[in-house]
Structures are given as C-alpha cells and as structure tokens.
Design a protein around this motif. Structure first.
Motif, PDB file in Angstrom:
ATOM      1  N   SER A  50       0.759  -1.227   0.096  1.00 49.96           N
ATOM      2  CA  SER A  50       0.144   0.203   0.075  1.00 49.96           C
ATOM      3  C   SER A  50       0.946   1.107   0.101  1.00 49.96           C
ATOM      4  O   SER A  50       1.744   1.401   0.986  1.00 49.96           O
ATOM      5  N   VAL A  51       0.757   2.161  -0.675  1.00 51.33           N
ATOM      6  CA  VAL A  51       1.665   3.279  -1.147  1.00 51.33           C
ATOM      7  C   VAL A  51       1.441   4.174  -0.039  1.00 51.33           C
ATOM      8  O   VAL A  51       0.416   4.616   0.298  1.00 51.33           O
ATOM      9  N   PRO A 273       1.818  -5.183 -10.633  1.00 52.50           N
ATOM     10  CA  PRO A 273       0.639  -5.425 -10.897  1.00 52.50           C
ATOM     11  C   PRO A 273      -0.435  -5.025  -9.553  1.00 52.50           C
ATOM     12  O   PRO A 273      -1.507  -4.807  -9.888  1.00 52.50           O
ATOM     13  N   ASN A 274      -0.002  -5.067  -8.434  1.00 54.74           N
ATOM     14  CA  ASN A 274      -0.683  -4.754  -7.355  1.00 54.74           C
ATOM     15  C   ASN A 274      -0.758  -3.546  -6.964  1.00 54.74           C
ATOM     16  O   ASN A 274      -1.361  -3.015  -6.018  1.00 54.74           O
ATOM     17  N   ILE A 275      -0.313  -2.439  -7.658  1.00 53.02           N
ATOM     18  CA  ILE A 275      -0.635  -0.864  -7.464  1.00 53.02           C
ATOM     19  C   ILE A 275      -1.223  -0.578  -8.634  1.00 53.02           C
ATOM     20  O   ILE A 275      -0.159  -0.216  -9.639  1.00 53.02           O
ATOM     21  N   PHE A 276      -2.388  -0.204  -8.753  1.00 58.34           N
ATOM     22  CA  PHE A 276      -3.003   0.758  -9.977  1.00 58.34           C
ATOM     23  C   PHE A 276      -2.215   1.877 -10.358  1.00 58.34           C
ATOM     24  O   PHE A 276      -1.882   2.487  -9.119  1.00 58.34           O
ATOM     25  N   ILE A 278      -1.692   5.635  -9.867  1.00 58.95           N
ATOM     26  CA  ILE A 278      -2.634   6.522  -8.896  1.00 58.95           C
ATOM     27  C   ILE A 278      -2.403   8.124  -9.557  1.00 58.95           C
ATOM     28  O   ILE A 278      -1.243   8.544  -9.819  1.00 58.95           O
TER      29      ILE A 278
ATOM     30  N   TYR B 178     -13.083  -8.308 -10.577  1.00 62.17           N
ATOM     31  CA  TYR B 178     -11.533  -7.652  -9.989  1.00 62.17           C
ATOM     32  C   TYR B 178     -11.643  -6.778  -8.967  1.00 62.17           C
ATOM     33  O   TYR B 178     -12.151  -5.585  -9.491  1.00 62.17           O
ATOM     34  N   ARG B 183      -7.474  -9.456  -1.912  1.00 58.71           N
ATOM     35  CA  ARG B 183      -6.534 -10.443  -2.169  1.00 58.71           C
ATOM     36  C   ARG B 183      -5.639 -10.584  -1.179  1.00 58.71           C
ATOM     37  O   ARG B 183      -4.576 -11.437  -1.085  1.00 58.71           O
ATOM     38  N   SER B 191      -0.870 -11.470 -10.082  1.00 57.54           N
ATOM     39  CA  SER B 191      -1.480 -10.638  -9.455  1.00 57.54           C
ATOM     40  C   SER B 191      -2.583  -9.763 -10.316  1.00 57.54           C
ATOM     41  O   SER B 191      -3.642  -9.627  -9.750  1.00 57.54           O
ATOM     42  N   SER B 192      -2.260  -9.691 -11.656  1.00 52.12           N
ATOM     43  CA  SER B 192      -3.177  -8.922 -12.377  1.00 52.12           C
ATOM     44  C   SER B 192      -4.551  -9.951 -12.810  1.00 52.12           C
ATOM     45  O   SER B 192      -5.506  -9.204 -13.292  1.00 52.12           O
ATOM     46  N   ASP B 218      -7.996  -1.698   2.783  1.00 55.26           N
ATOM     47  CA  ASP B 218      -6.864  -0.854   2.732  1.00 55.26           C
ATOM     48  C   ASP B 218      -5.735  -1.512   2.681  1.00 55.26           C
ATOM     49  O   ASP B 218      -4.628  -0.958   1.911  1.00 55.26           O
ATOM     50  N   MET B 221      -4.469  -2.530  -2.378  1.00 51.21           N
ATOM     51  CA  MET B 221      -4.841  -1.190  -3.258  1.00 51.21           C
ATOM     52  C   MET B 221      -5.693  -1.315  -4.498  1.00 51.21           C
ATOM     53  O   MET B 221      -6.177  -0.397  -4.956  1.00 51.21           O
ATOM     54  N   THR B 222      -5.776  -2.728  -5.023  1.00 50.24           N
ATOM     55  CA  THR B 222      -6.500  -3.124  -6.094  1.00 50.24           C
ATOM     56  C   THR B 222      -7.940  -3.342  -5.779  1.00 50.24           C
ATOM     57  O   THR B 222      -8.911  -3.604  -6.688  1.00 50.24           O
ATOM     58  N   GLU B 301       4.180 -12.894 -14.169  1.00 50.46           N
ATOM     59  CA  GLU B 301       3.955 -12.260 -12.688  1.00 50.46           C
ATOM     60  C   GLU B 301       4.445 -13.213 -11.834  1.00 50.46           C
ATOM     61  O   GLU B 301       4.787 -12.786 -10.634  1.00 50.46           O
TER      62      GLU B 301
END
Lengths: 473, 473
Positions: A50-51, A273-276, A278, B178, B183, B191-192, B218, B221-222, B301
């Motif tokens: 999480s950023v 891939p886990n952070i879209f 932003i 999704y 997850r 992941s994607s 939280d 993030m996806t 991935e």
C-alpha cells in the motif's frame, strides 16, 4: 592531464516518514533490530503493498525544489533479483515513469556558477541491512521497505569540487525540505558516482565506471580523484577502460572492482500489478507546492536583501538550524547585519568551543535581539556586550545583566558635559597640548571622562562633545 | 449441503459432522491438506455476527489462503512447513461472520494448473467418478462441496480455477469482479489475473456469501471502494427484458451434442420467459490467443511473485555452501517440474531481449481482447456459454496441453473474465453420462446483481440446485 572528466551522480535518500513505503510498520533505525517489521517488510507469502502518501508528498517536494516536471500519474515497477537483503525477491521502484524529470540545480565552486541538470527523481523502497560477522551474517529488516528517493543527474560535472558542491547543495536542500535527515555517515543518504574520461573536445562520452554507495562527501572526493588517475593511466598507456561497477575502499583509498558490465544483472523490470496507477489530485499537488518550506537559495536572497554579504548569507544558510535561529532573532529586531555578526562569530564560536550541539543552543533569540538593540542604542559598548553575551549563554536576560553589573552607558548629554567640564578644568596642560596640535591629548581626556563616569559614558558621544568643548576653550 | 441445512442443526454438531465427513472422504477424494479442529471456533461464536449467512457454517479454505497459526502450503513442497504469522483479510472476514473452518484444501501447486493433478499431497479425485479429475486449481475445495462435506468453500481463480472445477464437479463457482474481494493474504499466482472466488451448491447461497466477502480493504490497493450490494435481497429470476448474449465461438467449438442441446434448451426457455437472447461473436483469432497470452502474462507475474520462496526466511530449506546455493537447492527441490517450467517461461518472457516480443506483446493482446469484449458487454446484461465442452477428463488425457481449436476456445474462454476482471460464474447445466457440466454467466464490472439473477433463472430451468454426491458410497 589530457582528459576531460565527466561525472554524473545518483543520490539515494531515505525519507523521514512515520511508516514505510508500502507497509504500516514504523520507520525508526534506532530501535532494536527486527522490531519495526511486519509480514509485508518480511516478504511473507500473500502480502500486498500500500503506497505511503506522505512519501509521495516528500518526493513531490523534492521534485519542486529541483524544478522537475511532475508526472501526476504515479506508477510503480518491479525490479527482480535474488539477494538476502531483499525479502520479496523484487524491489518496488519507478523504472518506467519517475515522479519527476528534467529538473535542474545551480551549484557554485571557485570556478563559478554552473547548472546541473536532473535527469529524474523516483521513489522506491530500501532493502534490509546486513551485518557480516565472523559467526555469520545477520539481517536487520527494520530498514527493509523504508521509503527512498533516487535523484539522478545528467553527466554535467567535470571535477571532484563540482561533485562535492552538488552533493552538499542537494543534501542541504533535502534537509531544508524536511524530507530526510540526510545523515550520510548513518546511511540515510548514499551516492553513486558515474565517471568517465575523454579527450578534451571529444563529443562522445568515454567508458564509465560506477562507484557505488559512497557514504561521505570526503569519499566522493577521494574516489573521484582516484578514478581520474586510474582511468587516465589506462588511457595514456593505450588501454581501454572497462565498463564496471566499483566500490570505494577506505583503507586503501582506492576503488575496487565489484562486477564487470558483461556480468550485469537483467532486472526484468515490469509494471507492479498490485498498484494501479494513482492519479494525484491536482488540488493536493497544488497544496504541496504552496506549502513548500523555504529553500536555502531563497533564504540567501532574503539575507542579501537585508544587506548581508554573500559570504555571511552563505554561512547562515549552510546550517538550517543556524539560519532558523537567525530568522527568529530578526523577527525581534531589524539590526540584520549586527545580528548576523553575533550569530556567525560569537554564537558559533561559543558552540564550537564548548562542543554544544546546535539543537541544544542555550541562546534565546529574543535576548540576542534585545542585546543587539542595546548595542545599537549605544546603551552598552561592544566590550560590555561580550560580557553580557557570556551571561546570556547561561540563560540570563541581558537587561538584568546590564543592570546588575551597572553597565548602562551614560548617554545623557548634560551629565557627560558636566564630567567633561570638570575634567578639562583639572587638566589645563592637556588643553594646551591640544591647541599645539597634539591629538593624543584627546585620547587622554576621553579616558579621564570615562574614568570619572566609571566607564558608563558613551565613548563616541564623549569624544565628539569633548572635541567641541576643547575648541571653545 | 446448503446454508439452510446447517441452520436447522445444532452448530457444533453440524461442524463436527462436517469435519468427520471431510476425514471420511479423504481416502476417496484426497482433497484435504490440513484438517482444522472446530471446538474452539464454535466456543468463540458468542461474539460473532449471528445474522451473517455464514454464522456457524462449516467451510473450507483453499490452502493458499493465509491462516495464522495453521499450515498454508499452497500445495507446494517448499511451503509444506509454512505456518503464517497473519490472517488473510478474507480469513478475518469469515471468522467475524462466524464461519467455522474445518479444513484447508488441496490445489494445483501455487495455483498453477487446471487439473489438481499437481499438488505435493497428490491428485484430487472427482466425487462423481474418482478416476476423473476434479479440475483445478481449486480442486480440493470444489470436490469437498460437491461431495456434500461443506456448503461453502473458498477458491481462487486466475484463469478459471474456480469456475472450471465447479463445472466438472456440478456446483456453483463464483469469481466476482476484480477488486470486489480483497486478495490480501492470498498466496498469489499472477496478481493482475488473481481473484478470490468461492463454491456453493446453489445461486442463492452464492449471492449471500458475496455480501460477507466483498468490500474495500486498505491492505489491497486494487480492492474497490464500490458499495457492496444486497445481492441476496436483490436476487430475482425474472428475466423479462434482460439482454443475454450467447458467445457463439464457444458453442461452435463444442462437439458434445448433449451439452449443446441442453444449452439451446436453456436459451429457448429464457426467451420464452421474456429475455432478449442474441448471438455474439468475438474475433476468432482473439479467442485462440487467450491461452498463449494468459500463459505469458501469468507466468511472468508468477516468477516475480514467487521469488520470495527461497527457503531462507521461511519454508523448506535445503542446505548449500552459500546463500545462492541454498536458494538454488531449495527452489529446485521445493517446486515440481511443472512449476519450474512455468518460472522459466515467465522469466524468459521478461528477459530484456524478449520483453518486447513476448511480455509486452501479450499485454497489448490482452488489452485488445478486453476492448472487444467491453464493446459487446456494453450492449448486454450478461454473456453466456458452456463452461466446458466436455465432462471432467481422465488424468491421462491432455488436460491443458491441447492446442486444438476446440480446446483453445471451448476450454479457455472463461479467461475472458480474468483478462477483463468482469464477474463470471459457473453453475450446473446438465449431466452427461452422470457427470456434470456447467454453464457460465459473465456480467459487466461490479454488476454481480445481474449475474446472480440470470444464473438464478438458469438454475430454475435446469433444476440442478443443491446436488451433491453424498457420503454413502
């Protein structure tokens, strides 16, 4: 030397955030090893990043300070490699779309001013810290996941002095921005130097060496000087410099080969891939821009507008705490020059002499302002002020000191005149000497008046009035 | 077994029965990696939400769902001693909802596979015919629900890994949008493409279960901030005016006439009930490209995702002379050859020399496919097709390696749901020689309501609800 040196610098700087780049664990290096970690920092199966918004804000501040173009669409990528200090087996970084690019910063050396171009600023996470002991290797994951920014220049520097000026300037700027504590000796700021040589006038760059993880300004200098010599020897003897990564060995004051280019790792970068992506809110960006702390260059220009010399202004901004102190003092008085003198000369000397950390400076800015005003109003002499200053360093109110020590200067003209008349009456010979052109007589008579006033008469005023009275006789 | 069956029993009895059934089924199915004792969980029910549809319901978790203090092996040898220090978000949510975990189920190693032949604890058998495969990768969960051991089980779906075993085992398998279910804490595959999904024995249970599982987290993030809807309350099988698209590419690729006849019957009945049923066609090349594109992206991935499995900090460590050797030995022995093959393929496609023509190209192909799917999806409420062109195959059939057109299209079309993230589910369609085959329903992103509603209408037509094998053979 037949060659021109070309230097580019990468600075890695740990950000001073409460929590890590991608996890909620605290950032605190002072704590017990492996206490500020969670499953994310340890790279346990199933974790997701999480950023940290505060880290993004810090990176943005740095981008503004270095006049970068900002990419408001934040994207992260994976850099893949296996190492014991990298628990996930990849580092999350910004390879393809750095938050900032095309920035610049002006440095100054004895050769003059020069603009250094910033190629990019990006965010990433730090690795764990390794300790290699005889009994084995130890890993402290407290550092794992700490937010980092990397600032990369274009190859715009051409000697060690410029490199040092650049590193110091950036370090000071980051410190003013309050984004990092910038302690090179503790590793919160590290430099990589890219250095190559080429014949003067040659358009192409020579083959470079990269010197990794320099942890002091002095090592930056030593490693550059060593590399210049090493590379020119190779070139002069008709050889070719091999592209390689090197490290600086403090014991031998030389750079040592780590790995050659051919052995370079393919990091297999790909988008995280886990952070879209932003999209940063325009209002938020604007707010960060508008609340940017004042930078050293801005403070310097304020100081020169106050009438301080370039030299004095530079000394003041060199240490943020000193500059902060100065700024606090001048909220109470407009005697800018006089305050600067006392801060730069007396205060700094006192702190140095007594080995007092600037953070524990006992001097009250308000007291210093009061004292400076007293000097300016000729209530106390410069000599007396030094005594007052010593007392202020013990926390004493300058007004109290002056009163207790009976220092108040006599500036009452009629009182001084009375003293002058009686001194003149008592010393007719001196009046005679004055008339005969012996200027020394004035000094003697002023001394007598001062003595009669127990040192409290304003010396300048006394001198002026005494000469006037002498002429009348 | 369904949720209502449990509600009519004493919770402790029901859960203990369920655990006994699981143990009894092990010789037949080999679906369980770890059994979990229920007593303490039942005791803790007093402070749980008694209104939750899963309150007191015995459930099974796929063995890639992190459970604090309970072995979570993801059916991989390298994790065969790994006990997590934290719970996955859905583990927490299910505990809060009062669900009782009775077992962790077998899967294809790390989710990589569609057969459940590749688990370190051995293959999982189909409850309807133990000589046939359960399908995978969530085969253990599917088999236990189909056997009637539990009314609910968690699975994960990266490339139809919930929906395909649901089809082969004659139950309902749901892969929501999704980002609909967190997850966090799921040992990933890719992941994607990874989704948390689940199995039930009827559509109504499926709709209420999503209310428990869905929602923003939280830590992921996806995961989406979209409001979680009251799927069970909104459940309505009235299809009048609903727009249903038949994906003809799939139907044309199916050779089994029992399946095509049943599919046509269902479509005709939906029409009679007032639905607007039309045929749509995706570009055939895109359909054939699904599997190879999936293979490139998912393995790329995966190779990064599983870099943390090195035997150093957790998992099974093989000895070696140095760190690199420990990692190499642990990974060589810790993974099956199939998984190692996938890592090599993933790594190859990310290699700097191949990225453009493999990884990046696959990303582009994915986008092109999703763009066309979106264009179709926008005109309809749902897109339907048979989940599979055949009944569950025998282990010696080419399961997954078959590159014929019928296989590429009929057996892989559900990848569309993973590529796009659109919600997709499979429910029983027809029995072919006493073996079940499913039908799949896909809707627009976050339109699970329409997906469930049309699935409910189909369920009413087939009458295939709450069908389980039972424990008496």
């Amino acid at each position: 030397m037949n060659f021109e040196t070309v230097i580019g610098i990468e600075i890695h700087c740990e950000l001073k955030t409460n929590t890590k780049m991608f996890s909620g664990a605290a950032v605190d290096f002072a704590s017990e090893p492996n206490t500020n970690t969670n499953e994310i920092d340890l790279g346990m199966p199933g974790i997701l990043p999480s950023v940290n918004k505060e880290a993004v804000a810090s990176a943005l501040r740095t981008c503004y300070a270095l006049e970068c173009e900002i990419d408001p669409l934040i994207k992260f990528d994976r850099k893949n490699y296996y190492y014991s200090d990298l628990p996930k087996g990849f580092q999350i970084t910004q390879q393809f779309y750095p938050i900032g690019s095309h920035g610049k910063i002006q440095i100054e050396t004895e050769l003059g001013k020069k603009e250094i171009r910033i190629n990019r600023i990006h965010m990433e996470e730090d690795t764990a810290k390794q300790l290699h002991q005889i009994e084995g290797s130890f890993i402290n994951f407290n550092r794992a996941g700490t937010p980092l920014i990397e600032i990369v220049t274009e190859p715009d520097m051409s000697n060690a002095k410029e490199a040092i000026a650049y590193v110091e300037k950036v370090r000071n700027m980051l410190y003013y921005l309050n984004v990092s504590d910038c302690k090179m000796e503790e590793g919160s700021m590290r430099c990589d130097i890219n250095i190559s040589l080429r014949p003067y006038g040659y358009p192409e760059l020579g083959v470079k060496s990269e010197i990794k993880n320099l942890n002091s300004v002095s090592n930056v200098q030593k490693s550059i000087e060593f590399e210049i010599e090493r590379q020119s020897k190779i070139l002069l003897s008709g050889g070719q410099v091999e592209q390689a990564t090197r490290r600086f060995d403090e014991a031998s004051r030389s750079t040592v080969l780590m790995r050659k280019k051919e052995g370079a790792v393919d990091y297999k970068y790909f988008p995280e891939p886990n952070i879209f992506p932003i999209r940063l809110d325009a209002n938020w960006i604007e707010k960060i821009k508008n609340t940017l702390p004042e930078l050293p260059s801005e403070r310097k220009s304020t100081y020169t507008q106050y009438g301080l010399s370039d030299y004095d202004a530079d000394i003041l901004v060199q240490t943020k705490e000193v500059s902060d102190f100065y700024n606090e003092v001048v909220t109470h008085t407009k005697e800018y020059k006089l305050v600067a003198n006392w801060v730069i000369v007396e205060m700094m000397a006192f702190l140095n002499k007594n080995n007092i950390d600037i953070h524990k400076n006992p001097l009250s800015p308000q007291y210093l302002a009061i004292m400076v005003e007293m000097i300016q109003a000729k209530e106390i002499s410069g000599k007396q002020a030094k005594i007052v200053f010593e007392e202020m360093m013990n926390g004493k109110d300058p007004r109290k000191v002056v009163e207790e020590k009976g220092m108040k200067q006599l500036s009452d003209t009629s009182a001084i005149l009375t003293l002058i008349q009686s001194v003149l009456d008592a010393n007719p010979q001196s009046i005679e000497d004055f008339k005969n052109g012996k200027d020394r007589a004035v000094g003697f008579l002023v001394g007598q008046v001062m003595k009669a006033s127990k040192g409290q008469a304003n010396p300048a005023m006394t001198n002026k009035m005494l000469v006037e009275e002498l002429k009348k006789r | 077994m369904n949720f209502n069956d449990v509600k009519n029993k004493d919770i402790k009895t029901a859960c203990e029965e369920s655990l006994s059934l699981a143990k009894a089924s092990q010789a037949k199915l080999n679906a369980v990696v770890s059994f979990v004792e229920v007593e303490q969980q039942v005791k803790e029910l007093s402070n749980k939400n008694a209104n939750s549809p899963l309150f007191g319901v015995p459930i099974v978790l796929k063995d890639n769902v992190s459970t604090k203090g309970i072995l979570t092996s993801a059916s991989s040898r390298i994790l065969s001693n790994y006990i997590p220090i934290y719970d996955a978000t859905i583990t927490k949510k299910l505990k809060e909802a009062g669900a009782i975990v009775i077992a962790k189920s077998s899967m294809d190693e790390l989710g990589m596979g569609g057969t459940n032949l590749n688990a370190y604890t051995g293959k999982v058998n189909n409850p309807y015919d133990v000589n046939r495969i359960s399908g995978g990768s969530s085969g253990g969960s599917a088999a236990l629900v189909a056997q009637g051991v539990v009314p609910f089980a968690i699975g994960t779906d990266t490339g139809d890994s919930v929906r395909k075993p649901a089809s082969y085992c004659g139950i309902v398998g749901v892969k929501p949008t999704y980002g609909r279910i967190s997850r966090y804490g799921i040992i990933p595959y890719a992941s994607s493409l990874d989704h948390v999904g689940y199995f039930t024995t009827n559509v109504s249970d499926a709709s209420s279960a999503l209310e428990v599982l869905a929602g923003r987290d939280d830590l992921d993030m996806t995961s989406s901030n979209q409001e979680v809807q009251a799927y069970s309350k909104l459940l309505d099988s009235n299809v009048a005016g609903k727009k249903i698209a038949i994906l003809v590419n799939v139907q044309e690729a199916i050779e089994d006439t029992t399946i095509t006849n049943s599919f046509n019957h269902i479509m005709n009945t939906l029409k009679e009930k007032g639905a607007i049923v039309e045929e749509v066609r995706m570009n055939d090349d895109y359909m054939k490209a699904l599997l190879p594109t999936y293979y490139v992206l998912s393995n790329a991935e995966a190779t990064a995702n599983h870099s943390n499995l090195d035997g150093v900090r957790f998992g099974v460590r093989e000895e070696g002379a140095d760190l690199v050797e420990i990692m190499i030995n642990s990974r060589t022995k810790g993974f099956s050859s199939d998984v190692r093959k996938r890592f090599v393929i993933g790594s190859y496609s990310l290699h700097v020399d191949n990225q453009e023509k493999l990884y990046k190209k696959a990303q582009k192909v994915r986008r092109v496919i999703v763009d066309e799917l979106k264009t179709i999806m926008n005109k309809y409420d749902v897109i339907v097709a048979s989940s599979s062109g055949t009944i569950a195959p025998l282990p010696n059939q080419k399961c997954g390696e078959d590159l014929s057109v019928s296989h590429l299209v009929a057996e892989n079309h559900m990848l569309l749901g993973n590529f796009s993230g659109f919600p997709s589910m499979s429910l029983p369609q027809v029995m072919v020689n006493k073996m079940p085959v499913g039908i799949s329903v896909m809707a627009k992103a976050f339109d699970e309501v329409n997906m469930f509603n049309i699935a409910k209408a189909i369920e009413e037509i087939t009458g295939l609800e709450n069908i389980v094998v039972g424990g008496d053979e």
